[in-house]
Design an enzyme around this catalytic site. Structure first.
Site, PDB file in Angstrom:
ATOM      1  N   HIS A  79       0.859  -1.186   0.000  1.00 15.46           N
ATOM      2  CA  HIS A  79       0.000   0.000   0.000  1.00 15.46           C
ATOM      3  C   HIS A  79       0.895   1.235   0.000  1.00 15.46           C
ATOM      4  CE1 HIS A  79      -3.380   2.515   0.330  1.00 15.46           C
ATOM      5  NE2 HIS A  79      -3.688   2.382   1.604  1.00 15.46           N
TER       6      HIS A  79
ATOM      7  N   HIS B   8      -2.482   0.425 -13.055  1.00 18.30           N
ATOM      8  CA  HIS B   8      -3.393   0.526 -11.903  1.00 18.30           C
ATOM      9  C   HIS B   8      -4.717  -0.086 -12.307  1.00 18.30           C
ATOM     10  CE1 HIS B   8      -5.647   2.018  -8.503  1.00 18.30           C
ATOM     11  NE2 HIS B   8      -4.560   2.529  -7.980  1.00 18.30           N
TER      12      HIS B   8
ATOM     13  N   ASP C 201       2.643   6.245  -7.684  1.00 17.28           N
ATOM     14  CA  ASP C 201       3.827   5.852  -6.922  1.00 17.28           C
ATOM     15  C   ASP C 201       5.097   6.232  -7.681  1.00 17.28           C
ATOM     16  OD1 ASP C 201       2.254   4.617  -4.886  1.00 17.28           O
ATOM     17  OD2 ASP C 201       1.992   2.887  -6.190  1.00 17.28           O
TER      18      ASP C 201
END
Length: 391
Positions: free
Chosen positions: A258, A296, A337
């Protein structure tokens, strides 16, 4: 009734072996059904030492188990990137875009601060409220430890959130964001959160670095029912304080799958620097590992948060080469990210800055979800599908 019709009719009573086979259970479980009155039993007239079981009861149990399995399959599918399981008016992802209460997060990032975004997530009412009598942040060697200590201290002292006046909760929510920012920055500060973090990380509070930090904070403020937000809502459903709910969120965020994802991107970047981007990617794919920082599930056409950040600065050349190589080999676009790691490298921020940005920003979402859960939701208490030994 003719003998032929009688022979074709299903038996009303069946032997234990057939009953267990239809139910798919062991003998102990069948006996448990009998003891609970869910299956009628009688002696076998041909062999009094054996028992017969009412076929209709066995059929009813079989049907119930089948329906339960279907419900369980739906529930299990909903837990992992499945169908929505909670109602919320805060955030949604639709058409490849992220919306905070109906407003496009990318557009909000053009002008808004984390503070104004936090108020929007909480419902958009009231002025910027906060208390100024905040204690010094905990003494610890790194940002992550200070963040945990600061929230844990508040969680151990703050009153439950359920039943509190909305204005009191609004003040507590705004102060909690400041407390977490103080912990990350290492000192109590004033002014906008983005500027305080920028100053702590060697950026001018009004320069391009501070603006990038501001944009990142807005884009990261909430992301629907992600693991840390779900953890925060579970805590809030018990009536826990806002700080306790935020602490639950931070605990979930700390996992490598996460909020720890940027660290995996940094690892990939180091591998790419050592052996070359294509070789690093090929090695990961050959080992069945993922390529962190790219793709994603909720954004099949590309993460708009990453695009909104990457177009505002010049990533380091090695990150540009990595992005190009991953795109050529896998066809995957960078996610937020990757963008956070590239931004942190470009601004020469601390290694843990991506996690710190995630934590401070997402705390706004955790608090909003905690308040929403406390206002109308019940206790979140799902059931487990037991697969162990039968009692």
């Amino acid at each position: 009734m003719s003998p032929q019709a009688a022979a074709a009719r299903p038996p009303e009573w069946i032997a234990a072996e057939e009953a267990r086979e239809r139910l798919g259970v062991r003998a102990q479980t069948l006996y448990a059904y009998v003891s609970r009155g869910r299956v009628q039993v009688r002696p076998d007239p041909r062999d009094p030492r054996r028992s017969l079981y009412r076929a209709a009861d066995i059929a009813a149990l079989t049907d119930r188990k089948s329906r339960s399995r279907k419900v369980a399959e739906v529930a299990a599918g909903a837990i992992t990137w499945g169908e929505p399981v909670l109602t919320s008016a805060i955030t949604t992802i639709s058409g490849g875009r992220l919306f905070y209460r109906g407003r496009d997060a990318v557009e909000l990032a053009q002008t808004e601060t984390l503070e104004s975004t936090a108020r929007l997530l909480r419902g958009g009412h009231g002025a910027a409220l906060k208390r100024t009598d905040r204690p010094p942040p905990p003494q610890a060697g790194d940002m992550r430890s200070r963040a945990f200590l600061a929230l844990a201290t508040r969680a151990g002292a703050d009153p439950p959130a359920r039943g509190r006046n909305p204005l009191a909760l609004a003040v507590e929510a705004a102060t909690l964001l400041d407390v977490l920012t103080d912990a990350v920055a290492g000192q109590v500060g004033g002014g906008a959160i983005a500027g305080r973090l920028a100053l702590a990380w060697g950026q001018g509070p009004g320069g391009p670095g501070a603006d990038l930090i501001r944009r990142a904070l807005v884009l990261l403020a909430d992301h629907e029912l992600n693991p840390s937000t779900f953890a925060a809502r579970v805590a809030a459903s018990t009536g826990a304080s806002l700080a306790a709910s935020a602490l639950a969120g931070l605990a979930a965020l700390s996992g490598p799958r996460h909020g720890g994802a940027p660290a995996a991107v940094q690892g990939l970047a180091r591998e790419a620097a050592a052996v070359g981007p294509r070789a690093a990617i090929a090695a990961r794919l050959a080992e069945g590992r993922t390529v962190p920082g790219f793709g994603h599930v909720l954004y099949p056409d590309g993460d708009p948060r990453a695009q909104a950040l990457l177009e505002r600065f010049e990533p380091p050349p090695e990150m540009v080469r990595l992005q190009s190589a991953v795109g050529a080999v896998t066809g995957l676009a960078p996610n937020v990210d990757f963008a956070l790691v590239a931004m942190s490298q470009a601004l020469k921020l601390p290694d843990d800055a991506p996690f710190a940005l995630f934590a401070v920003a997402r705390c706004a979402g955790w608090i909003a979800h905690a308040i929403e859960q406390g206002q109308g939701g019940g206790v979140i208490r799902p059931r487990a599908r037991y697969v162990g030994e039968a009692g």
